[in-house]
Design a protein around this motif. Structure first.
Motif, mmCIF file in Angstrom:
data_model
loop_
_atom_site.group_PDB
_atom_site.id
_atom_site.type_symbol
_atom_site.label_atom_id
_atom_site.label_comp_id
_atom_site.label_asym_id
_atom_site.label_seq_id
_atom_site.Cartn_x
_atom_site.Cartn_y
_atom_site.Cartn_z
ATOM 1 N N ASN A 17 6.137 7.355 -29.396
ATOM 2 C CA ASN A 17 7.253 6.699 -29.984
ATOM 3 C C ASN A 17 7.936 6.489 -28.424
ATOM 4 O O ASN A 17 8.591 7.535 -27.933
ATOM 5 C CB ASN A 17 8.454 7.534 -31.107
ATOM 6 C CG ASN A 17 9.305 6.504 -31.453
ATOM 7 O OD1 ASN A 17 9.643 5.425 -30.891
ATOM 8 N ND2 ASN A 17 10.371 7.024 -32.159
ATOM 9 N N GLU A 18 8.223 5.363 -28.149
ATOM 10 C CA GLU A 18 8.978 5.086 -26.711
ATOM 11 C C GLU A 18 9.892 3.980 -26.881
ATOM 12 O O GLU A 18 9.600 2.834 -27.238
ATOM 13 C CB GLU A 18 7.624 4.859 -25.571
ATOM 14 C CG GLU A 18 6.633 5.831 -25.550
ATOM 15 C CD GLU A 18 5.501 5.333 -24.717
ATOM 16 O OE1 GLU A 18 5.923 4.501 -23.929
ATOM 17 O OE2 GLU A 18 4.451 5.967 -24.847
ATOM 18 N N LYS A 19 11.206 4.256 -26.332
ATOM 19 C CA LYS A 19 12.032 3.350 -26.336
ATOM 20 C C LYS A 19 12.092 2.418 -27.601
ATOM 21 O O LYS A 19 12.175 1.061 -27.748
ATOM 22 C CB LYS A 19 11.649 1.947 -25.173
ATOM 23 C CG LYS A 19 11.801 2.776 -23.659
ATOM 24 C CD LYS A 19 11.353 1.711 -22.843
ATOM 25 C CE LYS A 19 11.265 2.264 -21.418
ATOM 26 N NZ LYS A 19 11.025 1.252 -20.129
ATOM 27 N N ALA A 20 12.372 3.328 -28.719
ATOM 28 C CA ALA A 20 12.749 2.861 -30.039
ATOM 29 C C ALA A 20 11.435 2.039 -30.525
ATOM 30 O O ALA A 20 11.628 1.194 -31.659
ATOM 31 C CB ALA A 20 13.874 1.694 -29.952
ATOM 32 N N ASN A 21 10.405 1.987 -30.173
ATOM 33 C CA ASN A 21 9.358 1.444 -30.713
ATOM 34 C C ASN A 21 8.039 2.241 -30.713
ATOM 35 O O ASN A 21 7.829 3.001 -29.591
ATOM 36 C CB ASN A 21 8.830 0.039 -29.715
ATOM 37 C CG ASN A 21 9.521 -0.980 -30.029
ATOM 38 O OD1 ASN A 21 10.757 -1.546 -29.365
ATOM 39 N ND2 ASN A 21 9.525 -1.910 -31.277
ATOM 40 N N TYR A 22 7.262 2.169 -31.702
ATOM 41 C CA TYR A 22 5.841 2.787 -31.519
ATOM 42 C C TYR A 22 4.782 2.113 -30.911
ATOM 43 O O TYR A 22 4.845 0.865 -31.087
ATOM 44 C CB TYR A 22 5.411 3.250 -33.042
ATOM 45 C CG TYR A 22 6.345 4.154 -33.876
ATOM 46 C CD1 TYR A 22 6.153 5.613 -33.666
ATOM 47 C CD2 TYR A 22 7.326 3.770 -34.468
ATOM 48 C CE1 TYR A 22 6.817 6.586 -34.147
ATOM 49 C CE2 TYR A 22 8.244 4.814 -35.174
ATOM 50 C CZ TYR A 22 7.919 6.409 -34.991
ATOM 51 O OH TYR A 22 8.658 7.190 -35.393
ATOM 52 N N HIS A 23 3.896 2.770 -30.168
ATOM 53 C CA HIS A 23 2.869 2.330 -29.383
ATOM 54 C C HIS A 23 1.373 2.926 -29.749
ATOM 55 O O HIS A 23 1.453 4.202 -29.864
ATOM 56 C CB HIS A 23 3.128 2.400 -27.840
ATOM 57 C CG HIS A 23 4.386 1.681 -27.571
ATOM 58 N ND1 HIS A 23 4.295 0.382 -27.029
ATOM 59 C CD2 HIS A 23 5.595 2.180 -27.372
ATOM 60 C CE1 HIS A 23 5.629 0.210 -26.818
ATOM 61 N NE2 HIS A 23 6.588 1.036 -26.901
ATOM 62 N N THR A 64 1.986 -2.506 -28.561
ATOM 63 C CA THR A 64 3.181 -2.272 -29.344
ATOM 64 C C THR A 64 3.226 -2.554 -30.562
ATOM 65 O O THR A 64 2.907 -3.615 -30.995
ATOM 66 C CB THR A 64 4.401 -3.100 -28.567
ATOM 67 O OG1 THR A 64 4.333 -2.760 -27.178
ATOM 68 C CG2 THR A 64 5.930 -2.764 -29.300
ATOM 69 N N PRO A 87 4.583 -3.219 -34.402
ATOM 70 C CA PRO A 87 5.906 -4.112 -34.958
ATOM 71 C C PRO A 87 7.248 -3.364 -35.334
ATOM 72 O O PRO A 87 7.086 -1.982 -35.296
ATOM 73 C CB PRO A 87 5.258 -4.689 -36.563
ATOM 74 C CG PRO A 87 4.046 -4.378 -36.440
ATOM 75 C CD PRO A 87 3.634 -3.108 -35.677
ATOM 76 N N ASP A 88 8.143 -3.936 -35.201
ATOM 77 C CA ASP A 88 9.545 -3.312 -35.292
ATOM 78 C C ASP A 88 9.741 -2.774 -36.849
ATOM 79 O O ASP A 88 9.147 -3.234 -37.867
ATOM 80 C CB ASP A 88 10.569 -4.280 -34.863
ATOM 81 C CG ASP A 88 10.531 -4.748 -33.336
ATOM 82 O OD1 ASP A 88 9.928 -3.952 -32.536
ATOM 83 O OD2 ASP A 88 11.175 -5.942 -33.355
ATOM 84 N N TYR A 120 9.145 3.534 -39.233
ATOM 85 C CA TYR A 120 9.741 5.276 -38.961
ATOM 86 C C TYR A 120 9.002 6.302 -39.553
ATOM 87 O O TYR A 120 8.317 5.815 -40.461
ATOM 88 C CB TYR A 120 11.342 5.037 -39.386
ATOM 89 C CG TYR A 120 11.403 4.881 -40.994
ATOM 90 C CD1 TYR A 120 11.484 5.971 -41.719
ATOM 91 C CD2 TYR A 120 11.641 3.585 -41.542
ATOM 92 C CE1 TYR A 120 11.498 5.674 -43.178
ATOM 93 C CE2 TYR A 120 11.817 3.333 -42.692
ATOM 94 C CZ TYR A 120 11.660 4.515 -43.716
ATOM 95 O OH TYR A 120 12.021 4.257 -44.979
#
Length: 738
Positions: free
Chosen positions: A265-271, A289, A291-292, A295
């Motif tokens: 989890n980096e900069k509010a996104n999962y990778h 990256t 999708p938005d 959680y």
């Protein structure tokens, strides 16, 4: 009407696409079955054997169901009272369990007719009920409370993790034994013989991850950093350890390669990250990256083809190249999947995905999205439509507003030997390039935006002013040649005038460009001269032949005859100079004496024609190889250049020759007026001449430079104003290199 029908058809196609392609990824899922308990399928075939275990936690009872096919009803079931099932797996078309019955732990096997075979696991004290099965190629292992069993036979204690090698023919499985301060990894062959061991560091959490040629031990110190210990199965060596940014709970292998995948989890996104074990030292990863809106990740699982990321609100599937395959939102918060320590499995078979834990199981059907890619683009367009549209409109307006100005600035900044002027619609000079400044004698302290005629104060600029006036009146594109006289020398320019218009189409000014074509015309003229000179050689040869046949008796006539022949010879050489420009550079090498060469050059110049010029000879006697006619022609041009600047003032011209270990040098040195820095800078330019008004065309220096180059050498020119000029022909000594 036709355009309206086409527009309606396009809009209908877009809306139809949105209706039939209801997601933006190739595949989506729909819930098909929900079970309270663990659902196990022994095959990827939807008609294969399946078992469903339903536990009654209040009465500590369990019911085992056998079925064939995912869509069939339950065909057989058996109740197992007073039993707590700790772990279950498929084995040999049956169901293998670890269950607690009272105070005893059993390994139980149920076949397809649900007959059971129960074997107690001896000498075990189960405290945490932590157990899972390891399916190797030829056996089924059980890891129960850090004890590793082959069926019910104890293999080792203090075992942290065990993993099978299902893609190898030499080794069956490997496991880690906790030695408190370090760990020992045991590699077991199919023959049950321990072939080799490796020692690795241990942390709070350590697990094995098998790859194709390696097995790695992932040691987690916190949730962000993992120490990867790499063991080469083939060479039986511990290759070392590297740190990577990852969560130890979310690391999965690709058993068909030497890659591992992590979820971060980096900069509010999962990778999703892909690491190559063979290049782990560089800590480089390829990432995708996700999708938005995702959680709380629950589980990361991989099989031979795909990676499955289970979140509290969605399921995401990527292939091994990190290309998206499936994405769908689903609320998993109502199911007992939130505990990471729970043995959650994700299995794909045929057109179904099974997500199972000990408490609940979900079966999803997989559906292909028609025209998903188009829908994805529409979805992205809709999401960013307003800002993108505003940006495009603003960009178009800005581009139209600035288009002509950028074009003009690009033209102004182009490197050119000519001039460029930008004049607005009322005739004011807005901008000019360096060539324009030179032609108008413009200084930087003179303000712009005055009428163009204001800058045309000298006579040579009048033709340019006339072109500007015509362009402002006619407002059309045209080309015209003009003559400009500078320093009493005529120059011919090719000028182009282009009218400019603003975004509304109204006339806004003109761009006037000019290129000096004098040199090109002279080059063309010289080519014509070369052809004429070639024809003149025959006439000169005839004159020489006739003069040689004249019989004279008096000494005066003999002397006059010699002078005529001498002048004819000089004229022949001049004609050959012109022809040389158009001829090839093939050398006709001969052995030449240095003194003879220099004396022969000296003899071509009649002292009676330039009495104020005196010659000095500084000669060294040696033989060397060269094309004698070409070299004499070049050196003679150097002597002529010196005489040209000294015949009125007088002075000395020195002809010298010498050799060193590598080169031959023929030097022409004078004590004339010399050259300034600007002339020295331009002297090597083709057709450059400082005596153009006296008929010079700059071919002498061209010949000198070319003759030196085709001999493999170079022409060196040194000069200083008021001191004189020295021209050196530096050519390799071919007789020594022969």
């Amino acid at each position: 009407m036709k355009r309206f029908i086409i527009l309606i058809s396009i809009l209908s196609s877009i809306f139809s696409t949105i209706i039939y392609a209801d997601a933006t990824y190739p595949y989506t899922i729909q819930i098909k079955h929900i079970y309270d308990g663990r659902y196990l399928s022994d095959t990827k075939d939807t008609n294969g054997y399946s078992y469903f275990i339903n536990s009654n936690w209040i009465g500590d009872d369990a019911t085992i169901h056998f079925r064939k096919g995912i869509n069939n009803s339950i065909s057989k079931s058996v109740s197992v009272p007073n039993t707590h099932i700790i772990s279950a797996t498929h084995h040999n078309n049956g169901l293998q369990l670890v269950r607690k019955d009272g105070n005893s732990i059993y390994s139980s096997y149920f076949d397809t007719i649900l007959h059971s075979n129960n074997t107690p696991i001896a000498s075990v004290n189960v405290n945490r009920y932590d157990a899972h099965w390891i399916n190797s190629k030829n056996k089924l292992l059980l890891l129960l409370d850090n004890n590793l069993y082959d069926s019910t036979e104890l293999i080792a204690s203090n075992v942290i993790d065990c993993q099978a090698f299902n893609n190898r023919d030499d080794y069956s499985y490997a496991y880690i034994v906790d030695k408190r301060d370090y760990g020992i990894v045991q590699f077991i062959a199919h023959s049950d013989t321990s072939h080799f061991v490796a020692r690795i560091p241990l942390t709070q959490s350590t697990k094995l991850i098998p790859l194709r040629n390696y097995i790695i031990a992932a040691n987690a110190t916190n949730t962000q950093d993992v120490l990867i210990s790499i063991m080469d199965i083939n060479s039986k060596n511990l290759l070392g350890a590297e740190w990577i940014k990852a969560n130890a709970n979310f690391i999965v292998p690709n058993t068909n390669s030497n890659d591992i995948y992590t979820l971060t989890n980096e900069k509010a996104n999962y990778h999703l990250h892909k690491f190559s074990i063979t290049n782990l030292a560089n800590n480089n990863s390829f990432n995708a990256t996700l999708p938005d809106g995702l959680y709380n990740p629950i589980k990361l699982v991989s099989d031979s083809n795909h990676i499955y990321a289970l979140f509290t609100n969605a399921l995401v599937v990527y292939d091994m190249k990190l290309r998206p395959v499936l994405f769908d939102y689903y609320d998993f918060s109502n199911f007992n999947f939130a505990n990471p320590t729970d043995n959650i499995t994700i299995t794909a078979f045929s057109n179904y995905i099974l997500i199972a834990s000990a408490q609940q199981s979900l079966i999803f059907s997989i559906h292909y999205n028609k025209l998903w890619f188009i829908t994805k683009q529409i979805d992205n367009t809709y999401r960013y439509a307003i800002p993108i549209l505003l940006f495009i409109l603003g960009f178009i307006f800005y581009r139209k507003y600035r288009n002509q100005k950028r074009l003009f600035e690009a033209i102004i900044d182009l490197p050119s030997s000519g001039f460029v002027f930008f004049i607005n619609r009322v005739g004011k000079l807005i901008k000019l390039n360096e060539g324009g400044k030179r032609i108008l004698n413009y200084a930087d302290d003179i303000p712009l935006k005055k009428q163009f005629a204001f800058y045309c104060s000298t006579e040579h600029t009048y033709p340019i002013a006339a072109l500007v006036e015509r362009g402002l009146v006619d407002r059309i594109t045209f080309q015209q040649k003009i003559n400009i006289v500078e320093n009493n020398l005529p120059f011919e320019w090719l000028c182009s005038l282009i009218p400019l218009r603003n975004i509304y189409g109204r006339f806004s000014g003109i761009i006037l460009t000019g290129i000096d074509i004098t040199e090109e015309l002279e080059r063309q003229m010289l080519t014509n001269w070369a052809q004429l000179a070639h024809d003149m050689q025959t006439n000169l040869s005839t004159i020489r032949l006739n003069v040689e046949q004249i019989n004279t008796n008096s000494d005066e006539d003999v002397e006059r005859k010699k002078k005529i022949l001498h002048q004819v010879s000089i004229l022949v050489h001049r004609v050959r100079d012109i022809v040389t420009v158009g001829r090839n550079d093939k050398l006709e090498k001969t052995l030449v004496n240095s003194i003879d060469l220099c004396n022969e050059i000296r003899s071509e110049f009649d002292d009676n024609l330039f009495a104020k010029v005196q010659f000095k000879m500084e000669l060294t006697d040696f033989n060397f190889i060269c094309d004698k006619p070409k070299l004499m022609r070049a050196v003679r041009n150097a002597v002529e250049n010196s005489i040209k600047y000294m015949k009125d003032t007088g002075g000395y011209i020195t002809i010298a020759c010498f050799r060193d270990i590598h080169n031959i040098s023929v030097v022409i040195r004078d004590n004339g007026i010399g050259m300034n820095e600007d002339t020295k800078h331009k002297i090597y330019t083709p057709f450059f001449s400082t005596t153009r008004k006296d008929g010079g065309y700059g071919i002498g220096t061209m010949i000198m430079q070319r003759v030196a180059e085709i001999h493999g050498g170079k022409l060196l020119i040194e000069s200083k104003v008021g001191v004189g000029t020295e021209i050196t022909f530096l050519i390799p000594d071919l007789s020594r290199h022969k």
